[in-house]
Enzyme design. Sequence first.
Site, PDB file in Angstrom:
ATOM      1  N   CYS A  78     -58.344  57.227 -25.730  1.00  0.00           N
ATOM      2  CA  CYS A  78     -57.553  57.074 -26.952  1.00  0.00           C
ATOM      3  C   CYS A  78     -57.111  55.625 -27.101  1.00  0.00           C
ATOM      4  O   CYS A  78     -56.746  54.972 -26.130  1.00  0.00           O
ATOM      5  CB  CYS A  78     -56.311  57.959 -26.899  1.00  0.00           C
ATOM      6  SG  CYS A  78     -56.644  59.685 -27.198  1.00  0.00           S
ATOM      7  N   HIS A  79     -57.125  55.152 -28.348  1.00  0.00           N
ATOM      8  CA  HIS A  79     -56.637  53.803 -28.630  1.00  0.00           C
ATOM      9  C   HIS A  79     -55.113  53.793 -28.569  1.00  0.00           C
ATOM     10  O   HIS A  79     -54.471  54.742 -29.034  1.00  0.00           O
ATOM     11  CB  HIS A  79     -57.069  53.363 -30.035  1.00  0.00           C
ATOM     12  CG  HIS A  79     -58.531  53.159 -30.167  1.00  0.00           C
ATOM     13  ND1 HIS A  79     -59.411  54.183 -30.432  1.00  0.00           N
ATOM     14  CD2 HIS A  79     -59.278  52.035 -30.059  1.00  0.00           C
ATOM     15  CE1 HIS A  79     -60.636  53.709 -30.488  1.00  0.00           C
ATOM     16  NE2 HIS A  79     -60.587  52.406 -30.265  1.00  0.00           N
ATOM     17  N   MET A 114     -54.763  63.089 -31.863  1.00  0.00           N
ATOM     18  CA  MET A 114     -54.429  63.262 -30.452  1.00  0.00           C
ATOM     19  C   MET A 114     -52.936  63.060 -30.215  1.00  0.00           C
ATOM     20  O   MET A 114     -52.330  63.736 -29.377  1.00  0.00           O
ATOM     21  CB  MET A 114     -55.250  62.315 -29.574  1.00  0.00           C
ATOM     22  CG  MET A 114     -56.748  62.593 -29.620  1.00  0.00           C
ATOM     23  SD  MET A 114     -57.208  64.329 -29.348  1.00  0.00           S
ATOM     24  CE  MET A 114     -56.553  64.617 -27.722  1.00  0.00           C
ATOM     25  N   GLU A 115     -52.316  62.167 -30.969  1.00  0.00           N
ATOM     26  CA  GLU A 115     -50.878  61.956 -30.850  1.00  0.00           C
ATOM     27  C   GLU A 115     -50.119  63.195 -31.301  1.00  0.00           C
ATOM     28  O   GLU A 115     -49.156  63.621 -30.641  1.00  0.00           O
ATOM     29  CB  GLU A 115     -50.456  60.723 -31.648  1.00  0.00           C
ATOM     30  CG  GLU A 115     -50.870  59.408 -31.027  1.00  0.00           C
ATOM     31  CD  GLU A 115     -52.369  59.099 -31.061  1.00  0.00           C
ATOM     32  OE1 GLU A 115     -52.817  58.220 -30.318  1.00  0.00           O
ATOM     33  OE2 GLU A 115     -53.113  59.746 -31.828  1.00  0.00           O
ATOM     34  N   ASP A 129     -40.184  74.309 -19.357  1.00  0.00           N
ATOM     35  CA  ASP A 129     -39.446  73.765 -18.214  1.00  0.00           C
ATOM     36  C   ASP A 129     -37.965  74.100 -18.281  1.00  0.00           C
ATOM     37  O   ASP A 129     -37.368  74.498 -17.280  1.00  0.00           O
ATOM     38  CB  ASP A 129     -39.638  72.246 -18.152  1.00  0.00           C
ATOM     39  CG  ASP A 129     -38.859  71.625 -17.012  1.00  0.00           C
ATOM     40  OD1 ASP A 129     -39.026  72.079 -15.862  1.00  0.00           O
ATOM     41  OD2 ASP A 129     -38.067  70.691 -17.263  1.00  0.00           O
TER      42      ASP A 129
END
Length: 158
Positions: A78-79, A114-115, A129
């Site tokens: 990824c950039h 992707m972000e 969590d």
Amino acid sequence: MSDFTHINKDGKVTMVDVGDKAITKRKAVARTIVVLPQPVLAQLANGDIQTKKGGVFQTAIIAGIMAAKKTSELIPLCHPLSLDSCNITILLNEKQQLEIDCTATITGKTGVEMEALTGASIAALTVYDMCKALSQDIVIKETRLMQKTGGKTDVGKA
């Protein structure tokens, strides 16, 4: 050789060259569904779940935004991007499941799918969590791209 953008003509892994691409306004929306068992749902009050660690949803939102900003450090090809914005919403849908949406935008040469996917995923993991002490039957069900605009092809509703 291949239709995969991260494979060069010699069959080797490569980072996509975006140097000649046009700068456009780009947006991506990703969603992760989280199924919370009854002991966790029972703790939901005033739009969040309060724990000794703090508000679950508020913490998940911060974690998701932080993760979206670090996507290129987590996914090798990824950039590195300087996001214009990143927004995460968490709501309980009609099936009593959490919908975690991450919307990322950029004015640049490459997309922000992707972000958005990373932001939604890490927000979901943060919910897990923070709630696992109540139940380990939490299910992170699916993560998917809901919308992408501004690049070569658009996906989903604009």
